[in-house]
Design an enzyme around this catalytic site. Structure first.
Site, PDB file in Angstrom:
ATOM      1  N   HIS A  82      -1.262-138.170 -53.840  1.00 32.62           N
ATOM      2  CA  HIS A  82      -1.430-139.685 -54.046  1.00 32.62           C
ATOM      3  C   HIS A  82      -2.351-140.242 -53.028  1.00 32.62           C
ATOM      4  O   HIS A  82      -2.310-139.855 -51.726  1.00 32.62           O
ATOM      5  CB  HIS A  82       0.005-140.263 -53.814  1.00 32.62           C
ATOM      6  N   TYR A 128       1.663-144.150 -42.949  1.00 35.86           N
ATOM      7  CA  TYR A 128       2.120-143.840 -44.134  1.00 35.86           C
ATOM      8  C   TYR A 128       1.802-142.316 -44.332  1.00 35.86           C
ATOM      9  O   TYR A 128       2.335-141.340 -44.504  1.00 35.86           O
ATOM     10  CB  TYR A 128       1.623-144.549 -45.221  1.00 35.86           C
ATOM     11  N   TYR A 140       6.645-149.762 -53.713  1.00 41.61           N
ATOM     12  CA  TYR A 140       7.835-150.370 -52.962  1.00 41.61           C
ATOM     13  C   TYR A 140       8.092-151.908 -53.016  1.00 41.61           C
ATOM     14  O   TYR A 140       7.034-152.649 -52.947  1.00 41.61           O
ATOM     15  CB  TYR A 140       7.411-150.045 -51.446  1.00 41.61           C
ATOM     16  N   LYS A 159       9.572-140.359 -43.992  1.00 44.22           N
ATOM     17  CA  LYS A 159       9.435-139.521 -42.745  1.00 44.22           C
ATOM     18  C   LYS A 159      10.242-138.405 -42.530  1.00 44.22           C
ATOM     19  O   LYS A 159       9.737-137.445 -41.634  1.00 44.22           O
ATOM     20  CB  LYS A 159       9.111-140.393 -41.480  1.00 44.22           C
ATOM     21  N   PRO A 189      14.943-143.861 -44.734  1.00 45.43           N
ATOM     22  CA  PRO A 189      14.016-143.375 -45.654  1.00 45.43           C
ATOM     23  C   PRO A 189      12.701-144.023 -46.039  1.00 45.43           C
ATOM     24  O   PRO A 189      11.850-143.276 -46.452  1.00 45.43           O
ATOM     25  CB  PRO A 189      15.070-143.017 -46.929  1.00 45.43           C
TER      26      PRO A 189
HETATM   27  P1  FAD Z   1      18.861-130.780 -42.935  1.00 41.29           P
HETATM   28  O1  FAD Z   1      18.162-130.755 -44.035  1.00 41.29           O
HETATM   29  O2  FAD Z   1      20.093-131.632 -42.674  1.00 41.29           O
HETATM   30  O3  FAD Z   1      19.258-129.066 -42.694  1.00 41.29           O
HETATM   31  C1  FAD Z   1      20.123-128.686 -41.849  1.00 41.29           C
HETATM   32  C2  FAD Z   1      20.946-127.380 -42.278  1.00 41.29           C
HETATM   33  O4  FAD Z   1      21.869-126.934 -41.318  1.00 41.29           O
HETATM   34  C3  FAD Z   1      21.830-127.589 -43.628  1.00 41.29           C
HETATM   35  O5  FAD Z   1      21.386-126.611 -44.531  1.00 41.29           O
HETATM   36  C4  FAD Z   1      23.175-127.490 -43.104  1.00 41.29           C
HETATM   37  O6  FAD Z   1      23.955-126.844 -44.219  1.00 41.29           O
HETATM   38  C5  FAD Z   1      22.928-126.543 -41.989  1.00 41.29           C
HETATM   39  N1  FAD Z   1      24.003-126.834 -41.002  1.00 41.29           N
HETATM   40  C6  FAD Z   1      24.834-127.952 -40.718  1.00 41.29           C
HETATM   41  N2  FAD Z   1      25.840-127.833 -39.644  1.00 41.29           N
HETATM   42  C7  FAD Z   1      25.838-126.433 -39.490  1.00 41.29           C
HETATM   43  C8  FAD Z   1      26.402-125.649 -38.688  1.00 41.29           C
HETATM   44  N3  FAD Z   1      27.542-126.211 -37.948  1.00 41.29           N
HETATM   45  N4  FAD Z   1      26.415-124.238 -38.649  1.00 41.29           N
HETATM   46  C9  FAD Z   1      25.076-123.803 -39.481  1.00 41.29           C
HETATM   47  N5  FAD Z   1      24.570-124.514 -40.316  1.00 41.29           N
HETATM   48  C10 FAD Z   1      24.577-125.972 -40.260  1.00 41.29           C
HETATM   49  N6  FAD Z   1      12.287-137.167 -45.909  1.00 41.29           N
HETATM   50  C11 FAD Z   1      10.886-137.195 -45.991  1.00 41.29           C
HETATM   51  O7  FAD Z   1      10.181-136.747 -45.184  1.00 41.29           O
HETATM   52  N7  FAD Z   1      10.371-137.745 -47.327  1.00 41.29           N
HETATM   53  C12 FAD Z   1      11.161-138.307 -48.112  1.00 41.29           C
HETATM   54  O8  FAD Z   1      10.626-138.853 -49.045  1.00 41.29           O
HETATM   55  C13 FAD Z   1      12.694-138.382 -47.848  1.00 41.29           C
HETATM   56  N8  FAD Z   1      13.533-138.964 -48.749  1.00 41.29           N
HETATM   57  C14 FAD Z   1      14.788-138.559 -48.183  1.00 41.29           C
HETATM   58  C15 FAD Z   1      15.696-139.286 -49.396  1.00 41.29           C
HETATM   59  C16 FAD Z   1      16.943-139.111 -49.162  1.00 41.29           C
HETATM   60  C17 FAD Z   1      17.847-139.739 -50.362  1.00 41.29           C
HETATM   61  C18 FAD Z   1      17.609-138.473 -48.101  1.00 41.29           C
HETATM   62  C19 FAD Z   1      19.191-138.504 -47.782  1.00 41.29           C
HETATM   63  C20 FAD Z   1      16.670-138.061 -47.084  1.00 41.29           C
HETATM   64  C21 FAD Z   1      15.295-138.193 -47.166  1.00 41.29           C
HETATM   65  N9  FAD Z   1      14.357-137.680 -46.348  1.00 41.29           N
HETATM   66  C22 FAD Z   1      13.024-137.588 -46.594  1.00 41.29           C
HETATM   67  C23 FAD Z   1      14.871-137.002 -45.208  1.00 41.29           C
HETATM   68  C24 FAD Z   1      14.961-135.478 -45.068  1.00 41.29           C
HETATM   69  O9  FAD Z   1      15.572-135.085 -46.236  1.00 41.29           O
HETATM   70  C25 FAD Z   1      15.533-134.749 -43.865  1.00 41.29           C
HETATM   71  O10 FAD Z   1      14.968-135.435 -42.719  1.00 41.29           O
HETATM   72  C26 FAD Z   1      15.369-133.385 -43.667  1.00 41.29           C
HETATM   73  O11 FAD Z   1      16.012-132.651 -44.757  1.00 41.29           O
HETATM   74  C27 FAD Z   1      15.857-132.895 -42.299  1.00 41.29           C
HETATM   75  O12 FAD Z   1      15.512-131.544 -42.321  1.00 41.29           O
HETATM   76  P2  FAD Z   1      16.276-130.520 -41.275  1.00 41.29           P
HETATM   77  O13 FAD Z   1      16.059-129.336 -41.501  1.00 41.29           O
HETATM   78  O14 FAD Z   1      16.159-131.045 -40.025  1.00 41.29           O
HETATM   79  O15 FAD Z   1      17.867-131.150 -41.620  1.00 41.29           O
HETATM   80  C1  DHB Z   2      10.818-141.038 -51.821  1.00 39.51           C
HETATM   81  C2  DHB Z   2      11.655-141.387 -50.595  1.00 39.51           C
HETATM   82  C3  DHB Z   2      11.489-142.275 -49.663  1.00 39.51           C
HETATM   83  O1  DHB Z   2      12.081-142.350 -48.953  1.00 39.51           O
HETATM   84  C4  DHB Z   2      10.126-142.704 -49.938  1.00 39.51           C
HETATM   85  O2  DHB Z   2       9.489-143.618 -48.920  1.00 39.51           O
HETATM   86  C5  DHB Z   2       9.152-142.493 -50.861  1.00 39.51           C
HETATM   87  C6  DHB Z   2       9.713-141.577 -52.021  1.00 39.51           C
HETATM   88  C7  DHB Z   2      11.281-139.917 -52.875  1.00 39.51           C
HETATM   89  O3  DHB Z   2      12.366-139.517 -52.821  1.00 39.51           O
HETATM   90  O4  DHB Z   2      10.844-139.892 -54.025  1.00 39.51           O
END
Ligand code: FAD
Ligand code: DHB
Length: 398
Positions: A79, A392, A208, A304, A300
């Site tokens: 994009h 962004y 958005y 980021k 979200p």
């Molecule tokens: P997590 O993905 O939470 O992974 C942590 C892992 O640790 C999990 O697998 C969990 O099961 C495990 N764990 C937890 N506790 C324990 C324990 N006690 N012992 C062992 N394992 C454990 N980010 C973006 O960059 N772009 C986006 O478009 C975006 N959209 C999003 C939309 C939604 C609806 C949501 C909810 C989030 C979005 N995010 C987005 C955020 C992104 O998904 C998270 O920031 C990302 O998953 C963080 O990764 P992580 O590995 O730090 O944590």
């Molecule tokens: C999506 C999530 C976001 O938070 C965003 O800013 C853009 C796209 C997505 O899940 O597609």
């Protein structure tokens, strides 16, 4: 309590097999540093979580550097711009033109996880799934270890360092004494109701939208799969949101022009996510490092979260490589400050973009007029558009 059966050793124990934990495991494997990932859930659960959709250049580069980019470049959507909409009006931010060529990649977190797991199996990245009651010990000494239980058997892993990559609800952050932690938090008074549907996206770029009834986002996962979000009250229940009600509300908020592109269809995923700004400092204590959502959460808006998890572990892997390969602890000592500098800028951007586009229950018509004035200003100012675009597409790794 099970019997203590197995005691093994590695260099870096990684808690959590989300994006932070698995990217780190791959980076360390590439550098020849031993690591074991210990995850509470199973692979299917981690891979099936519907979350992020937009990758910054930094994350795309990381996938490439790890030799994981082939499917992403084939199936992901590059994009070059994004659309802001309000009160029926729309304008485009030319991210590529304004940043000297940077773009983002639409490629779901689920796909990233699949690529990381598949390649991990081929490369011998060690992941222990279904680990119950993970606990961290001896973090302020010279020989930490972690324990867990699997299939009723107690397990112990000795290590040099622990990387807490276990997300917001994990155990790692709480293993740092409260006296050394400082937490900053804002919980927003609304959530995001998200759906996935196998229908073509409303537009080839994300929209958005600020509307008096609340924020709306038109996103996608592919040319045939749409991802839409609506701002909703935190106490709304999924049962209250039939597909018909969702599509009607979406089209109302997007306005006639954007709504004309919406194809309706049955949703196959529907969920409500709370919004939070959160940072826990420092990101290192003794032999424990935090990375990703374990240390910080962004609302979200602006996509980021996953990207910050990726940049944290790029910094952490560099620090650990320096320790093992160059026998220097400069990177380890500087990790927290280096990571937090980027984290706070992404927190600021996500907070600002949320404030610009959402309806806050405590604010009134004055604040809405101020939002509209700011959106008008951005529409007419190249400088303001450049600021938005730079943030962004993702600030550089420095
Ligand atoms: P997590 O993905 O939470 O992974 C942590 C892992 O640790 C999990 O697998 C969990 O099961 C495990 N764990 C937890 N506790 C324990 C324990 N006690 N012992 C062992 N394992 C454990 N980010 C973006 O960059 N772009 C986006 O478009 C975006 N959209 C999003 C939309 C939604 C609806 C949501 C909810 C989030 C979005 N995010 C987005 C955020 C992104 O998904 C998270 O920031 C990302 O998953 C963080 O990764 P992580 O590995 O730090 O944590
Ligand atoms: C999506 C999530 C976001 O938070 C965003 O800013 C853009 C796209 C997505 O899940 O597609």
């Amino acid at each position: 309590m099970g019997r203590r059966k197995r005691r093994v050793r590695t260099q870096v124990a990684i808690i959590g097999a989300g994006p932070a934990g698995l990217f780190l495991a791959h980076l360390l494997a590439r550098a020849g540093v031993d690591a074991v990932v210990v995850e509470r859930r199973d692979r299917e659960y981690v891979e099936a979580r519907v979350r992020a959709g937009v990758l910054e250049q930094v994350t795309v580069d990381l996938m490439d550097r790890l030799g994981l980019g082939k499917r992403m470049h084939r199936e992901g959507l590059v994009h070059e711009g994004t659309i802001l909409a309000h009160d029926g009006g729309m304008f485009r931010i030319d991210m590529k033109g304004l940043t000297g060529g940077s773009t983002v990649m639409v490629y779901g977190q689920q796909e990233v996880m699949r690529d990381l797991f598949d390649a991990g199996e081929e490369r011998g990245v060690q992941v222990v799934f279904d680990a119950e009651d993970v606990a961290l010990h001896g973090l302020d000494g010279s020989s930490p270890h972690i324990t867990w239980r699997k299939d009723g058997v107690e397990q112990l892993l000795d290590c040099d360092f622990v990387a807490g990559c276990d997300g917001y609800h994990g155990v790692s952050r709480g293993s740092m004494p409260e006296s050394v932690r400082r937490e900053y938090e804002r919980v927003y008074p609304f959530g995001w109701l998200g759906i996935l549907a196998d229908v073509p996206p409303a537009n080839h770029e994300l929209i958005y939208c600020n509307h008096e009834r609340g924020f709306a986002l038109a996103s996608m996962r592919s040319a045939t799969r749409s991802r839409y979000y609506l701002q909703c009250p935190l106490d709304d229940r999924l049962e209250d949101w039939s597909d018909d009600r969702f599509w009607d509300e979406l089209c109302l908020r997007l306005g006639d022009r954007a709504a004309a592109g919406v194809t309706r269809g049955p949703s196959f995923e529907k969920s409500i996510a709370p919004l939070r700004s959160f940072v826990s400092e420092p990101m290192r204590w003794g032999r424990l490092f935090l990375a990703g959502d374990a240390a910080h959460i962004v609302p979200p808006t602006g996509a980021k979260g996953l990207n910050l998890a990726a940049s944290d572990v790029v910094f952490l892997a560099e620090a650990l490589e320096q320790h093992y390969l160059e026998h220097s602890d400069a990177g380890i000592d500087g990790y927290s400050a280096r990571a937090l500098a980027r984290v706070w800028k992404a927190e600021r951007f996500s907070w600002w973009f949320t404030g610009l586009t959402h309806r806050f229950p405590e604010t009134g018509p004055l604040e809405h007029r101020l939002q509209v004035a700011e959106l008008d200003y951005i529409r007419d100012s190249r400088a303001a558009q450049t600021t938005l675009a730079e943030n962004y597409v993702g600030l550089p790794i420095s």
